[in-house]
Design an enzyme around this catalytic site. Sequence first.
Site, PDB file in Angstrom:
ATOM      1  N   ASP A   1       0.819  -1.234  -0.010  1.00 29.84           N
ATOM      2  CA  ASP A   1      -0.008   0.090  -0.092  1.00 29.84           C
ATOM      3  C   ASP A   1       0.877   1.072   0.029  1.00 29.84           C
ATOM      4  O   ASP A   1       0.493   2.387  -0.570  1.00 29.84           O
ATOM      5  CB  ASP A   1      -0.880  -0.095   1.205  1.00 29.84           C
ATOM      6  CG  ASP A   1      -1.956  -0.910   1.285  1.00 29.84           C
ATOM      7  OD1 ASP A   1      -2.723  -1.048   2.215  1.00 29.84           O
ATOM      8  OD2 ASP A   1      -2.243  -1.615   0.084  1.00 29.84           O
TER       9      ASP A   1
ATOM     10  N   GLU B   1       3.902   1.659  -1.251  1.00 32.95           N
ATOM     11  CA  GLU B   1       4.562   1.964  -2.583  1.00 32.95           C
ATOM     12  C   GLU B   1       3.507   2.507  -3.734  1.00 32.95           C
ATOM     13  O   GLU B   1       3.551   3.434  -4.378  1.00 32.95           O
ATOM     14  CB  GLU B   1       5.176   0.740  -3.362  1.00 32.95           C
ATOM     15  CG  GLU B   1       6.252   0.344  -2.363  1.00 32.95           C
ATOM     16  CD  GLU B   1       6.545  -1.266  -2.921  1.00 32.95           C
ATOM     17  OE1 GLU B   1       6.076  -2.067  -2.479  1.00 32.95           O
ATOM     18  OE2 GLU B   1       7.628  -1.299  -3.703  1.00 32.95           O
ATOM     19  N   TYR B   2       2.256   1.972  -3.211  1.00 31.88           N
ATOM     20  CA  TYR B   2       0.976   2.387  -4.185  1.00 31.88           C
ATOM     21  C   TYR B   2       0.886   3.837  -4.028  1.00 31.88           C
ATOM     22  O   TYR B   2       0.772   4.605  -4.914  1.00 31.88           O
ATOM     23  CB  TYR B   2      -0.174   1.407  -3.927  1.00 31.88           C
ATOM     24  CG  TYR B   2      -1.433   1.982  -4.767  1.00 31.88           C
ATOM     25  CD1 TYR B   2      -2.290   2.728  -4.238  1.00 31.88           C
ATOM     26  CD2 TYR B   2      -1.729   1.309  -5.711  1.00 31.88           C
ATOM     27  CE1 TYR B   2      -3.444   3.162  -4.695  1.00 31.88           C
ATOM     28  CE2 TYR B   2      -2.680   1.636  -6.487  1.00 31.88           C
ATOM     29  CZ  TYR B   2      -3.447   2.891  -6.169  1.00 31.88           C
ATOM     30  OH  TYR B   2      -5.015   2.946  -6.744  1.00 31.88           O
TER      31      TYR B   2
ATOM     32  N   SER C   1     -38.434   4.322 -21.414  1.00 27.73           N
ATOM     33  CA  SER C   1     -38.566   2.897 -21.090  1.00 27.73           C
ATOM     34  C   SER C   1     -39.197   2.219 -22.261  1.00 27.73           C
ATOM     35  O   SER C   1     -39.687   2.788 -23.305  1.00 27.73           O
ATOM     36  CB  SER C   1     -39.345   2.556 -19.849  1.00 27.73           C
ATOM     37  OG  SER C   1     -40.648   3.384 -20.001  1.00 27.73           O
TER      38      SER C   1
ATOM     39  N   GLU D   1     -33.574  -8.626 -29.782  1.00 29.20           N
ATOM     40  CA  GLU D   1     -32.338  -8.690 -28.782  1.00 29.20           C
ATOM     41  C   GLU D   1     -32.940  -9.185 -27.492  1.00 29.20           C
ATOM     42  O   GLU D   1     -33.888  -9.170 -27.087  1.00 29.20           O
ATOM     43  CB  GLU D   1     -31.712  -7.591 -28.783  1.00 29.20           C
ATOM     44  CG  GLU D   1     -31.394  -6.693 -29.758  1.00 29.20           C
ATOM     45  CD  GLU D   1     -31.070  -5.201 -29.394  1.00 29.20           C
ATOM     46  OE1 GLU D   1     -31.245  -4.819 -28.223  1.00 29.20           O
ATOM     47  OE2 GLU D   1     -30.847  -4.348 -30.372  1.00 29.20           O
TER      48      GLU D   1
ATOM     49  N   LYS E   1     -33.394  -9.124 -23.349  1.00 28.05           N
ATOM     50  CA  LYS E   1     -33.505  -7.874 -22.513  1.00 28.05           C
ATOM     51  C   LYS E   1     -32.763  -8.300 -21.516  1.00 28.05           C
ATOM     52  O   LYS E   1     -33.297  -9.118 -20.798  1.00 28.05           O
ATOM     53  CB  LYS E   1     -35.128  -7.768 -22.409  1.00 28.05           C
ATOM     54  CG  LYS E   1     -35.272  -6.554 -21.320  1.00 28.05           C
ATOM     55  CD  LYS E   1     -36.739  -6.197 -21.539  1.00 28.05           C
ATOM     56  CE  LYS E   1     -37.302  -4.902 -20.780  1.00 28.05           C
ATOM     57  NZ  LYS E   1     -36.789  -5.253 -19.267  1.00 28.05           N
TER      58      LYS E   1
ATOM     59  N   ARG F   1     -30.102   5.757 -15.108  1.00 27.36           N
ATOM     60  CA  ARG F   1     -31.302   5.997 -15.810  1.00 27.36           C
ATOM     61  C   ARG F   1     -32.187   7.000 -14.861  1.00 27.36           C
ATOM     62  O   ARG F   1     -32.715   8.220 -15.509  1.00 27.36           O
ATOM     63  CB  ARG F   1     -32.300   4.791 -16.072  1.00 27.36           C
ATOM     64  CG  ARG F   1     -33.571   5.354 -16.754  1.00 27.36           C
ATOM     65  CD  ARG F   1     -34.245   4.354 -17.287  1.00 27.36           C
ATOM     66  NE  ARG F   1     -35.512   4.690 -18.002  1.00 27.36           N
ATOM     67  CZ  ARG F   1     -36.640   4.903 -17.206  1.00 27.36           C
ATOM     68  NH1 ARG F   1     -36.948   4.452 -16.202  1.00 27.36           N
ATOM     69  NH2 ARG F   1     -37.701   5.201 -18.064  1.00 27.36           N
TER      70      ARG F   1
ATOM     71  N   GLU G   1     -26.430  -1.617 -20.222  1.00 26.07           N
ATOM     72  CA  GLU G   1     -26.816  -2.073 -19.143  1.00 26.07           C
ATOM     73  C   GLU G   1     -25.445  -2.543 -18.171  1.00 26.07           C
ATOM     74  O   GLU G   1     -24.954  -3.351 -18.814  1.00 26.07           O
ATOM     75  CB  GLU G   1     -27.863  -3.380 -19.512  1.00 26.07           C
ATOM     76  CG  GLU G   1     -28.791  -3.716 -18.481  1.00 26.07           C
ATOM     77  CD  GLU G   1     -29.903  -2.988 -18.355  1.00 26.07           C
ATOM     78  OE1 GLU G   1     -30.426  -1.906 -19.234  1.00 26.07           O
ATOM     79  OE2 GLU G   1     -30.905  -3.154 -17.781  1.00 26.07           O
TER      80      GLU G   1
ATOM     81  N   LYS H   1     -37.362  -4.374 -31.975  1.00 32.70           N
ATOM     82  CA  LYS H   1     -37.102  -2.738 -32.302  1.00 32.70           C
ATOM     83  C   LYS H   1     -37.054  -2.703 -33.797  1.00 32.70           C
ATOM     84  O   LYS H   1     -36.609  -3.585 -34.515  1.00 32.70           O
ATOM     85  CB  LYS H   1     -35.838  -2.524 -32.032  1.00 32.70           C
ATOM     86  CG  LYS H   1     -35.492  -2.547 -30.372  1.00 32.70           C
ATOM     87  CD  LYS H   1     -34.063  -2.304 -30.205  1.00 32.70           C
ATOM     88  CE  LYS H   1     -33.782  -2.275 -28.734  1.00 32.70           C
ATOM     89  NZ  LYS H   1     -32.130  -2.172 -28.376  1.00 32.70           N
TER      90      LYS H   1
ATOM     91  N   CYS I   1     -35.706 -31.139  18.915  1.00 27.04           N
ATOM     92  CA  CYS I   1     -34.523 -30.310  17.587  1.00 27.04           C
ATOM     93  C   CYS I   1     -33.749 -31.489  17.092  1.00 27.04           C
ATOM     94  O   CYS I   1     -33.208 -32.357  17.840  1.00 27.04           O
ATOM     95  CB  CYS I   1     -33.824 -29.495  18.471  1.00 27.04           C
ATOM     96  SG  CYS I   1     -32.243 -29.086  17.483  1.00 27.04           S
TER      97      CYS I   1
ATOM     98  N   CYS J   1     -36.057 -24.433  18.837  1.00 24.90           N
ATOM     99  CA  CYS J   1     -35.251 -25.309  19.912  1.00 24.90           C
ATOM    100  C   CYS J   1     -35.024 -24.740  21.046  1.00 24.90           C
ATOM    101  O   CYS J   1     -34.928 -23.618  21.191  1.00 24.90           O
ATOM    102  CB  CYS J   1     -33.917 -25.851  19.336  1.00 24.90           C
ATOM    103  SG  CYS J   1     -32.770 -26.334  20.286  1.00 24.90           S
TER     104      CYS J   1
HETATM  105  S1  IVH Z   1     -33.847  -0.569 -25.820  1.00 27.88           S
HETATM  106  C1  IVH Z   1     -35.730   3.491 -25.950  1.00 27.88           C
HETATM  107  N1  IVH Z   1     -32.567  -2.910 -25.653  1.00 27.88           N
HETATM  108  O1  IVH Z   1     -35.276  -2.634 -20.453  1.00 27.88           O
HETATM  109  C2  IVH Z   1     -35.397   2.148 -25.988  1.00 27.88           C
HETATM  110  N2  IVH Z   1     -33.395  -2.007 -23.650  1.00 27.88           N
HETATM  111  O2  IVH Z   1     -38.071  -2.187 -19.593  1.00 27.88           O
HETATM  112  C3  IVH Z   1     -34.332   1.987 -25.104  1.00 27.88           C
HETATM  113  N3  IVH Z   1     -33.037  -3.237 -21.553  1.00 27.88           N
HETATM  114  O3  IVH Z   1     -34.820   0.667 -19.406  1.00 27.88           O
HETATM  115  C4  IVH Z   1     -34.270   0.638 -24.423  1.00 27.88           C
HETATM  116  N4  IVH Z   1     -32.019  -4.738 -22.500  1.00 27.88           N
HETATM  117  O4  IVH Z   1     -32.648  -0.705 -19.261  1.00 27.88           O
HETATM  118  C5  IVH Z   1     -33.337  -1.922 -24.946  1.00 27.88           C
HETATM  119  N5  IVH Z   1     -31.538  -4.769 -25.462  1.00 27.88           N
HETATM  120  C6  IVH Z   1     -32.023  -4.103 -24.952  1.00 27.88           C
HETATM  121  C7  IVH Z   1     -32.318  -4.075 -23.508  1.00 27.88           C
HETATM  122  C8  IVH Z   1     -33.071  -2.883 -22.864  1.00 27.88           C
HETATM  123  C9  IVH Z   1     -32.499  -4.352 -21.325  1.00 27.88           C
HETATM  124  C10 IVH Z   1     -33.511  -2.487 -20.413  1.00 27.88           C
HETATM  125  C11 IVH Z   1     -33.350  -1.065 -20.366  1.00 27.88           C
HETATM  126  C12 IVH Z   1     -34.895  -0.095 -20.063  1.00 27.88           C
HETATM  127  C13 IVH Z   1     -35.833  -1.534 -19.682  1.00 27.88           C
HETATM  128  C14 IVH Z   1     -37.040  -1.269 -20.384  1.00 27.88           C
END
Ligand code: IVH
Length: 656
Positions: free
Chosen positions: A31, A33-34, A79, A109, A111, A132, A167, A281, A399, A417
């Site tokens: 520590d 030396e750090y 969201s 994708e 989630k 967020r 994330e 999306k 017990c 017990c």
């Molecule tokens: S897209 C406006 N893609 O899910 C679009 N969100 O329930 C932005 N999340 O608050 C979101 N994986 O934190 C997107 N592949 C993904 C995601 C993702 C996790 C979360 C994100 C968001 C929440 C919504």
Amino acid sequence: MDELDEIRSLRAELEEHNRRYYVDDAPTISDYEYDALMRRLEELEAKHPEAQGPSPTQHVGGRASEKFAPVRHAVPLESLNDVFSVDELAAFVQRVDAALEESHEYDVEPKIDGLSIALEYENGVFVRGATRGDGQVGEDVTENLLTVRSLPKRLKNAPAELTVRGEVYMARETFERQNEQRELEGKPLLANPRNAAAGSLRQLDPAVAAERELDVIVYNIQSSSREYATHTETLDALRGMGFDVVPYALCTSVDECVRQIELIGDGREQLRYDIDGAVVKVNSLAQRTALGSTAKAPRWAAAYKYPPEKKESVVRDIIIQVGRTGVLTPKAVVEPVRLAGTTVTNATLHNQDFIAALDIRIGDTVVVQKAGEIIPEVLEVKKDARPDWAVPFEFPTVCPVCGSSVVRDEDGAAIRCTGAECPAQRLRNIVHFASREAMDIEGLGTGVAESLINAGLIQSPADIYYLDAQSVAALDRMGKRSAEKLLAAIENSKTRGLARLLCAFGIRQVGSKAGKVLARCFPDLDSLKNANLMELVNIPDIGPITAEYLVDWFQSPQSEHLIERLRAAGVDFTSHEEAADTRFAGMTFVLTGTLPTYTRDEAGAIIERLGGKTSSSVSKKTTYVLAGENAGSKLTKAEQLGIKIIDEAEFRAMAE
Ligand code: IVH
């Protein structure tokens, strides 16, 4: 080497030491030396403010602010709208189809079940990261993000301005490893990877955040000085810049999307992170702009939520665990099943009433569910699959560990017990005594406590303070260095003070909060020990039941013995808490006559709690005479001596 070069090389060197220290847990320098390297870097940076860029002086080892600063997101972090079925997903696609004339593609994708984060880069250098928050304003958690290994601090071929959304998560493997370690050390377990990530990211101390080993994965460009045409193009570009990017698949119809969602669901166990759905999306960024957003979420995306996973399994056995306070907790040992990414081998059965209500029997086929917490629960029993030999479960009447009789709590479902010497309770008592919220003895978790007990070195918490290094070093998996470390931690724990000591005793209903409350009212353990029930009941936040547990505990010969051994070992019994209200300090009250509402004991307890004294006779030293109805000679004497006489209403006003 000129000074700017030296700055560059010191930064790299310190980053490497940080990694060894925080990530590998294997530092290669002291520590001291750090600190010396760090000081030199600070000096040089002060001299050369032009040497910009991420620096270890700004994060790990540095101090985070008391509170996270607010950050307004230039592009709000919206969201998503959730869909819970294929029909709802089809309705979403129909809405998009209706709004867009040209053909379009969808991107599907996973989630990720983590914590949403916005990451800002300037000329490819990570400058700021924020949670967020409410979508408009989040918290600046840059310091903690800098400790995240998979977060690129410097990008390759990046646009001048870039804000990325992603994330933060704790990998499942990390989560399981950390919990194994925590269990060994007797620390409270992390509930699930998501909570672990959220808790870690909001740690005020970046060093603590670093210990938790978080990861970052990204899935959206919020804003960029470079133009892109499609979402998949941005994901590919982000990967090229050095980010870990969410995997994606392009689809053109609802059926293809559904197929992809199923594939992601089936493959979730292979992923490093927990997922709670799949996101669909629109791929074209121009089409996204055309679709726009509602007040809450974009019209171009939907989150398909998977239902919590349930599985059937067979109850092989019902076992009973005995906790620190002697409570017998039943657990079902089930045929191993994979559930939401982990192998489940047991499920909680809560208590006797739960088993009876569901009539759970050994041999039964049951449905288990993991709803985000670590321990899965039994949802229902498949009665038609019950084997002939299955008989109702009989809750033990003694017990299972020490054979003492058990009693059911009068006011609850818990069965306890009664054996004061129960080994199961003994082990948990010691582990609790050493736990972080109590005496905080690092290295004295379940594993070590068990070895010490098995080797006959300790039986009660007080024995910890009489251990010698040689015997400890002779234990399995110990060695001289760890023994010395443990003994140093034990020695250190002697100074924790009254509040933690009370919590460490494990008196029923006296945890760290009650410990602190009591330590504010009593200067040391002995004065608390001498307090009577009335005095304790009068302490705000200490109820009559807790007060009774306290009195009982102090009266038991085992407690007496424990206290004396701790005293002899030099454990600090004094309170380190700021004293509670002592407005009656130095005052002496004499009570006389019958008060309208208080009994004399009650009034006396209030006086003592506020630091005053009571006396039975009036003298010149008396400060107040508290007089009620039918007050006799004491009142006359007070009048003669000119002592101030008060009634209950005045007293109440003074004490309030
Ligand atoms: S897209 C406006 N893609 O899910 C679009 N969100 O329930 C932005 N999340 O608050 C979101 N994986 O934190 C997107 N592949 C993904 C995601 C993702 C996790 C979360 C994100 C968001 C929440 C919504």
